[in-house]
Design a protein around this motif. Structure first.
Motif, PDB file in Angstrom:
ATOM      1  N   LYS A 124       4.571-123.175 -36.340  1.00  0.00           N
ATOM      2  CA  LYS A 124       3.861-121.910 -36.564  1.00  0.00           C
ATOM      3  C   LYS A 124       4.497-121.123 -37.711  1.00  0.00           C
ATOM      4  N   SER A 128       9.628-114.924 -22.552  1.00  0.00           N
ATOM      5  CA  SER A 128       9.961-114.524 -23.915  1.00  0.00           C
ATOM      6  C   SER A 128      10.449-113.080 -23.905  1.00  0.00           C
ATOM      7  N   GLU A 145       7.477-123.765 -32.409  1.00  0.00           N
ATOM      8  CA  GLU A 145       7.668-122.490 -33.110  1.00  0.00           C
ATOM      9  C   GLU A 145       7.832-122.721 -34.610  1.00  0.00           C
ATOM     10  N   CYS A 156      13.256-117.078 -26.234  1.00  0.00           N
ATOM     11  CA  CYS A 156      12.563-117.660 -25.088  1.00  0.00           C
ATOM     12  C   CYS A 156      13.575-118.380 -24.206  1.00  0.00           C
ATOM     13  N   SER A 185       2.583-116.751 -27.638  1.00  0.00           N
ATOM     14  CA  SER A 185       4.015-116.978 -27.651  1.00  0.00           C
ATOM     15  C   SER A 185       4.792-116.026 -26.749  1.00  0.00           C
ATOM     16  N   PRO A 196       3.728-116.766 -33.805  1.00  0.00           N
ATOM     17  CA  PRO A 196       4.985-117.297 -33.275  1.00  0.00           C
ATOM     18  C   PRO A 196       5.643-116.319 -32.303  1.00  0.00           C
ATOM     19  N   MET A 197       6.612-116.866 -31.584  1.00  0.00           N
ATOM     20  CA  MET A 197       7.352-116.060 -30.623  1.00  0.00           C
ATOM     21  C   MET A 197       8.304-115.106 -31.357  1.00  0.00           C
ATOM     22  N   SER A 235      14.395-117.277 -32.554  1.00  0.00           N
ATOM     23  CA  SER A 235      13.916-117.408 -33.930  1.00  0.00           C
ATOM     24  C   SER A 235      14.366-116.226 -34.770  1.00  0.00           C
TER      25      SER A 235
END
Lengths: 523, 532
Positions: A496, A520, A493, A509, B420, A504-505, A162
């Motif tokens: 979010k 992650s 994701e 990942c 996450s 969120p991440m 992301s």
């Protein structure tokens, strides 16, 4: 006659997750998918169902037999037709409220020749793109403030990454909020807690006194013996526990159990969390101007509040507790009143700021401020690292080296995904696509792995041979289940990121389909 | 290029063939089911049976992508099959629009599958499938989702924990006196409106599992009174269809019943007294003009988020009540035993329950909630989205591949978390709990002609017969039960000479046999298959 379909009924089960604010954000999302791979299609499907505003698929390929074999939405009679068109038409049917479009162009061409094209979107899903183009795309997203999620799958493995220039979390949905303010009680709370005398209560009253009142009075006693200081060590907390115990009438008083269990939380000093302090120091907080977002205007008011009170505004929320209804409601009202006073202060400051930058007061709704107050200590901004930093400028070498030393780590596959990209750049094809040259491809892939590991000065032997064989064997093919799973992780994701809710991440990942694990990494 | 050649390449030919030849049962074709069926047909599986007793509802469409609005009201399993085949005609899918607990889905049928996959949403069916899979010794993949979280695990008799090895939290119930006489939270009012009022007026009052009406010494007189109160409400039904019915019911529940409570002075020593609503107030409230929208399509979310005034709630009460009475009378014309059950997605029922819960809250000085929230509480709604279901369905297929590859023990219990930085949390499968009352039992299948085979035959030819004659060699006090019904024990041998069919032990039934031999208790489950 077409039956009138009502959105709030269709979306009922998700509105309970992200509310109207989340749904509105989703419905204004304009999403672009680059390459209608299986994983890309699946991630789009999961976003169309809950009702994004619009999607556009960019893909210049024709439907092949293996597309039909792994993409649920394609059928044999579509082989040879435009993949963008076919997938768009089938996905469009999933939700009549979503606008659909497609463009039969090579995404690489658009990135290189027509970057203005992307400015209409607020989310881009980049499926199976090469590092070189991703870096360019990342720059476009950074300039245009676009969310970018890239993904790749290869056989049983997948990766997603992301990027958002600046992501704000306005509602993290914290699971348990505890803010009793017993270390610095406000007047309303003091007056209420002092109004009870435990020695003059009936047994019933005694066992229905809210634990907050018990804790307050016991803390007062403790403080009177310790120069007005709160318990700060294990032994001091034990001392407080003894005071609580001495007030008990019997062992069945559940409110006293609750008081004892809450000692640690109640003694934790009320502070301003570090990520909020950082935000208060951010230039976007101190320098409010015509371009400032609502989020920063409210944070600015929080900073102003914190300066005066050395704490955040109170959320007004207290947990359920053993108590009779009357006292519970009274206590609830005391905290609510505190919240209302704090809210009023924040609102006033926001209004002043809005007037200074010539924006109407209605441009920030009460609800938005309330949500942020309720989430106070969980508010967050994330500034994602760019792909250029990750790959070229400042690779996170220490994390990579450290992770590779762990048993069963998935960092191996991160490096292999990079090596496959390098392989493609060098040979203009993916390793393992031709069944006759598997051995040869394995040797060539090893060379690419060496190039990648040497960039990080990492020992090449940390990449197991079996892992490389697995990658060559898969031949960059998509198998449906893995692509569907990775696609769903991507859409999760994006939900979010678009709703600004939940955490969120950040930022990569890896999915490992042999062990069914995910890891992650902040790369 | 062959369609599934990618899959064959990644799985290897051996596993690919096993997948193609396997038989899969998928129980439930809702949220997880739609995703899972898609994954199955795309994942190389060729023989799939699906079962679901549910029909498609509007609120499914945000995630159950095999369904579209023209399918509303149709069978989930049949439409899922049809939609999946449209895209992938080369698969055999058998769809049952039935309850998995029906006797036709017997142990022999369960045994015909290589893997059973649960895609269910309720405890009861999960328990049933768990038991059947243990008895049939078929691996079960169990799963569930809620909002952004989910989980999946693998169950195999004697290898792993079963679904019941760890106690499950029991659903919350409320004491009857709190609900009927002394509510003090919004939830009490909602339970009252849904489980008492709606059930008494329109439903079957017996199916009431949220109210605990256990009689104790302290509450027995009050329970007697409450029974009279319900009876009096039922008697008003003779007025149904007449214009004064709604007014009389309103008066009964919001005035007379409250006045009765007020007369019990000891109730109000530590509590604030409720304030009844008299006829005058009721009539006055009806004078206000309120626009009603009952087309089940009021798209204004705002209405659901609004807290209505007492007057508005009274109007909603009257309006919805009359519609429900019309439905009831029409239903009873066809079937005198007609009844309605609470349905959260039925707008009129939901408005009725929300309005009456809020009127009651008003009377008892309790905070009122909006309809959106009341629906969530009354309907036990679990938030649900496509992404979570898709992720868990992916995990289920990965486990299925492992099971078919004889690597069942490499499967994990997987938790999909909200965190996450740890999307999946993996745990090794646990060993069976030695004290588990479900999976530590022995399970047997008994194939007999139920018209001829007697309980005595069961006792002497099966249970007590020695092992070398294929018996179970039980020795001690034997008790034979079917569900809660005792068929035989030491003091009760009247039915010994009856055939199975005479005592209603039919195909698919399950007998629970216990044997107490002083030192030990043995517990044996016997599944009956009729061999005509």
């Amino acid at each position: 006659m077409k039956p009138e379909i009502n959105k709030s009924m269709i979306y009922d089960r998700q509105l309970r997750l992200w509310g109207d604010q989340g749904q509105n954000s989703l419905e204004t999302a304009n999403i672009c998918l680059l390459n209608a791979t299986v994983s890309g299609t699946e991630s789009l499907k999961n976003l169309i169902l809950p009702g994004i505003g619009k999607f556009t698929i960019v893909d210049d390929k024709k439907v092949t037999g293996s597309d039909v074999g792994s993409n649920f939405f394609l059928t044999i009679d579509q082989i040879g037709q435009s993949r963008a068109k076919c997938v768009t038409e089938l996905l469009k049917n999933l939700n009549e409220f979503v606008e659909a479009d497609y463009l039969e162009k090579d995404p690489v061409f658009l990135i290189n020749e027509n970057d203005k094209f992307f400015s209409q979107f607020n989310v881009i899903i980049a499926s199976n793109m090469q590092e070189k183009e991703l870096i360019k795309l990342n720059k476009i997203c950074s300039n245009e403030n676009i969310i970018l999620v890239s993904l790749k799958t290869n056989g049983l493995f997948g990766i997603l990454r992301s990027y958002v220039p600046e992501h704000t979390i306005i509602d993290a949905h914290p699971e348990n909020v505890t803010d009793y303010r017993l270390d610095r009680p406000f007047q309303g709370l003091i007056d209420y807690c002092k109004s009870f005398d435990f020695s003059e209560m009936t047994i019933v009253e005694h066992s229905h006194m809210p634990f907050i009142v018990i804790l307050y009075q016991c803390l007062e006693e403790f403080k009177s013996k310790h120069d007005g200081k709160m318990p700060s060590s294990y032994s001091e907390r034990n001392e407080l526990k003894e005071i609580i115990k001495s007030l008990r009438l019997n062992n069945d008083e559940e409110n006293f159990d609750e008081a004892e269990k809450s000692i640690f939380k109640a003694c934790k000093p009320t502070i301003i969390p570090s990520q909020l302090k950082e935000m208060f120091c951010d230039i976007k907080c101190s320098n409010i101007n015509e371009n400032s977002s609502n989020f920063w205007i409210i944070i600015n008011a929080f900073a102003d509040f914190a300066e005066r009170h050395n704490c955040l505004p109170h959320s007004g929320i207290i947990p359920d507790m053993k108590s009779d209804t009357e006292k519970y409601v009274e206590l609830q009202n005391i905290y609510r009143k505190k919240f209302q006073e704090d809210f009023y202060e924040i609102r006033q400051k926001v209004n002043t700021t809005l007037a200074q930058i010539n924006r109407p007061i209605e441009s920030i709704k009460d609800e938005q401020i309330i949500t942020m107050i309720k989430n106070g200590s969980d508010l967050r901004i994330i500034r994602y690292r760019t792909l250029e930093d990750e790959f070229i400028n400042q690779p996170n070498v220490s994390l990579i080296a450290q992770s590779l030393n762990e048993e069963f780590n998935n960092m191996v596959y991160y490096l292999l995904f990079r090596a496959v990209d390098h392989f493609y750049e060098t040979h203009y094809r993916y390793p393992g696509v031709d069944n006759d040259s598997l051995d040869n491809d394995l040797e060539l892939l090893k060379k690419s792995v060496e190039v990648i590991t040497s960039q990080y000065s990492i020992d090449y032997s940390l990449i197991p041979e079996e892992a490389m064989q697995e990658i060559v064997r898969a031949g960059m093919s998509e198998i449906h289940t893995v692509s569907s799973l990775v696609g769903a992780l991507v859409s999760q994701e994006i939900l979010k990121l678009v709703t600004c809710q939940y955490t969120p991440m950040n930022n990569t990942c890896i999915f490992n389909g042999i062990q069914t694990t995910t890891t992650s990494y902040d790369l | 290029m062959e369609r599934l050649s990618n899959l064959k390449q990644v799985l290897g030919k051996k596993l690919f063939d096993k997948v193609e030849n396997s038989r899969i049962l998928m129980v439930g074709s809702g949220g997880i089911g739609c995703e899972l069926l898609k994954n199955l047909v795309m994942g190389g599986f060729k023989n799939i049976e699906i079962i679901d007793l549910d029909t498609i509802d509007l609120s499914n469409l945000n995630r159950q992508f095999l369904f579209q609005k023209q399918h509303i009201g149709k069978s989930k399993s049949k439409v899922a099959r049809q939609s999946a085949l449209e895209f992938n005609p080369n698969v055999n899918i058998i769809a049952h629009h039935d309850n998995i607990k029906d006797p036709q889905f017997n142990i022999k049928w369960f045994k015909s599958f290589d893997i059973v996959m649960n895609a269910l949403d309720n405890l009861d069916a999960r328990r049933h499938v768990n038991t059947m899979c243990l008895a049939a010794n078929v691996p079960l993949i169990e799963s569930g989702t809620s909002g952004y979280t989910g989980q999946s695990t693998v169950i195999k008799k004697n290898v792993t924990e079963c679904y019941e090895c760890q106690p499950k939290p029991t659903p919350k119930t409320f004491p009857i006196c709190t609900i009927r006489s002394t509510p003090n939270t919004p939830i009490h009012c909602i339970v009252w409106a849904k489980n008492y009022l709606f059930a008494e007026l329109f439903g079957k009052s017996e199916d009431n599992n949220e109210i605990n009406d256990e009689v104790t010494e302290e509450n027995n007189t009050e329970i007697e009174n409450l029974k009279k109160e319900s009876q009096a409400l039922k008697e008003l039904f003779k007025l149904a269809g007449k214009p004064e019915y709604s007014e009389k019911v309103f008066e009964k529940i919001f005035n007379l019943d409250i006045l009765r409570l007020l007369r019990m002075e000891n109730l109000w020593k530590t509590r604030t007294k409720p304030k009844p609503i008299d006829n005058e107030q009721y009539k006055k409230a009806l004078e206000i003009n309120m626009e009603m929208d009952n087309n089940n399509n009021d798209s204004k979310t705002k209405d659901n988020q609004k807290i209505y005034t007492l007057e508005e709630n009274i109007n909603i009460f009257k309006n919805c009540f009359e519609i429900l009475v019309q439905r009831q009378l029409k239903g009873k014309e066809v079937d005198p035993d007609f009844s309605m059950s609470f349905e959260k997605d039925d707008d009129v029922i939901m408005k009725f329950v929300a309005a009456t819960a809020n009127i009651r809250a008003h009377i008892f000085h309790i905070e009122q909630l909006n309809r959106f929230k009341i629906k969530e509480i009354a309907g036990n709604i679990i938030p649900s989205i496509a992404t979570t279901n898709a992720i868990i369905s992916g995990v289920i297929i990965m486990d299925a591949y492992k099971i078919l590859n004889n690597q069942l023990e490499d499967c994990n219990t997987i938790f999909l978390t909200r965190d996450s930085s740890n999307v999946f949390v993996n745990e090794f499968l646990s060993k069976p709990n030695p004290r588990c009352a479900v999976c530590r039992k022995s399970y047997f299948v008994l194939t007999v002609n139920i018209e001829k085979f007697t309980l005595n035959d069961l006792l002497n030819k099966v249970l007590m017969s020695p092992k070398d004659k294929n018996g179970l060699a039980l020795n001690g006090d034997i008790t034979i039960c079917e569900d809660q019904r005792i068929l035989y024990d030491f003091d009760f041998d009247d039915k010994l000479n009856d055939t199975f069919s005479k005592v209603k032990i039919e195909d698919g039934k399950c007998l629970n046999v216990t044997c107490d031999d002083d030192d030990k208790m043995y517990n044996v489950m016997i599944y009956v298959i009729n061999n005509r």
